[in-house]
Design an enzyme around this catalytic site. Structure first.
Site, PDB file in Angstrom:
ATOM      1  N   ASP A  24      95.591  47.165  51.824  1.00 40.37           N
ATOM      2  CA  ASP A  24      94.398  47.058  52.674  1.00 40.37           C
ATOM      3  C   ASP A  24      94.668  46.784  54.155  1.00 40.37           C
ATOM      4  OD1 ASP A  24      93.352  47.274  50.142  1.00 40.37           O
ATOM      5  OD2 ASP A  24      92.325  45.343  50.140  1.00 40.37           O
ATOM      6  N   LYS A 129      90.034  51.461  46.386  1.00 39.33           N
ATOM      7  CA  LYS A 129      89.707  50.512  45.323  1.00 39.33           C
ATOM      8  C   LYS A 129      88.407  49.792  45.675  1.00 39.33           C
ATOM      9  CE  LYS A 129      92.702  46.813  47.139  1.00 39.33           C
ATOM     10  NZ  LYS A 129      91.713  45.804  47.476  1.00 39.33           N
ATOM     11  N   CYS A 162      93.318  40.003  48.160  1.00 38.12           N
ATOM     12  CA  CYS A 162      93.717  41.265  47.515  1.00 38.12           C
ATOM     13  C   CYS A 162      95.199  41.312  47.158  1.00 38.12           C
ATOM     14  CB  CYS A 162      93.315  42.434  48.393  1.00 38.12           C
ATOM     15  SG  CYS A 162      91.516  42.587  48.502  1.00 38.12           S
TER      16      CYS A 162
HETATM   17  C1  C5J Z   1      91.316  41.752  51.108  1.00 37.19           C
HETATM   18  C2  C5J Z   1      89.239  40.598  51.375  1.00 37.19           C
HETATM   19  N1  C5J Z   1      91.880  42.924  51.311  1.00 37.19           N
HETATM   20  N2  C5J Z   1      89.800  39.501  51.855  1.00 37.19           N
HETATM   21  N3  C5J Z   1      89.963  41.710  51.110  1.00 37.19           N
HETATM   22  O1  C5J Z   1      91.996  40.748  50.969  1.00 37.19           O
HETATM   23  O2  C5J Z   1      88.041  40.642  51.188  1.00 37.19           O
END
Ligand code: C5J
Length: 220
Positions: A24, A129, A162
């Protein structure tokens, strides 16, 4: 076989059966005006890992490791976004709403895209995702099986959301996982540090951890 001097003990891996999973690294999490900022976070805390992530991906490509970029994003109708996720935080501008980086956390919008330094290259896998863990409601397990991947080097953001969810999901599925500590970051540095400790405690109950320099040294 390259062996990383990692915590809690050495991590040998075969590059032909190893993937770097970059979680991400999207504008929505790293730039002002995105989802991370909407949640009230200081997004500048994530940017310092970008150069190390660039080095990790370059090393992976040079050594023949698979590269997988995950992307937390929803379809335009938000059909894959649970109402509970959309409601969380009671944001005035939340998932699906128009913001400075386009519709928040929606695929195809500028905010859902990767930061410019880490754009996917030909041969990389991009995996959208809907959740925090990269195995939930995706074909990641099938993709890894098809490529004979047994070992994962994991980086990205955020460490305790994540990244941690994905590493735990992977560990339960039998993958040997190493968290690349300086290629992952959190809006809460104390959470990052705590996650590293949680992963490696109890004999590596979730996996291993090491900085990028130790992976580079394993190839030296
Ligand atoms: C991720 C989030 N990628 N913190 N998303 O950690 O909402």
């Amino acid at each position: 076989m390259p062996t990383v001097h990692a915590r809690p003990y050495d991590f040998p891996f075969d590059p032909a059966h190893t993937a770097v999973v970059m979680i991400d690294m999207q504008r929505d999490f790293l730039e002002p005006g995105g989802f991370g900022a909407m949640l009230g976070n200081d997004v500048s805390l994530l940017r310092p890992i970008v150069p190390a992530c660039v080095r990790l991906l370059a090393l992976a490509r040079a050594k023949g490791m698979a590269v997988i970029h995950t992307q937390e994003a929803h379809d335009a109708q938000l059909a894959d976004c649970p109402p509970s996720k959309r409601a969380r935080g009671a944001l005035s501008c939340g998932i699906g709403d128009p913001g400075p980086l386009g519709r928040v956390l929606v695929a195809g919008e500028p905010g859902a895209g990767f930061v410019p330094e880490l754009l996917p290259q030909p041969g990389d896998v991009v995996l959208r995702k809907p959740g925090k863990g990269a195995f939930h409601a995706t074909s990641l397990d099938a993709i890894l099986h098809a490529q004979g991947i047994t070992h994962l080097l994991i980086g990205g953001v955020t460490t305790e959301v994540c990244v941690q969810s994905t590493m735990r999901e992977a560990n339960d599925r039998g993958y040997e996982c190493l968290l690349v500590t300086d290629c992952a970051a959190s809006y809460f540095p104390q959470f990052h540090a705590a996650v590293v400790e949680m992963m490696v405690a109890q004999g590596g109950i979730v996996g291993w951890a090491a900085p990028l320099a130790e992976i580079e040294r394993a190839f030296a």
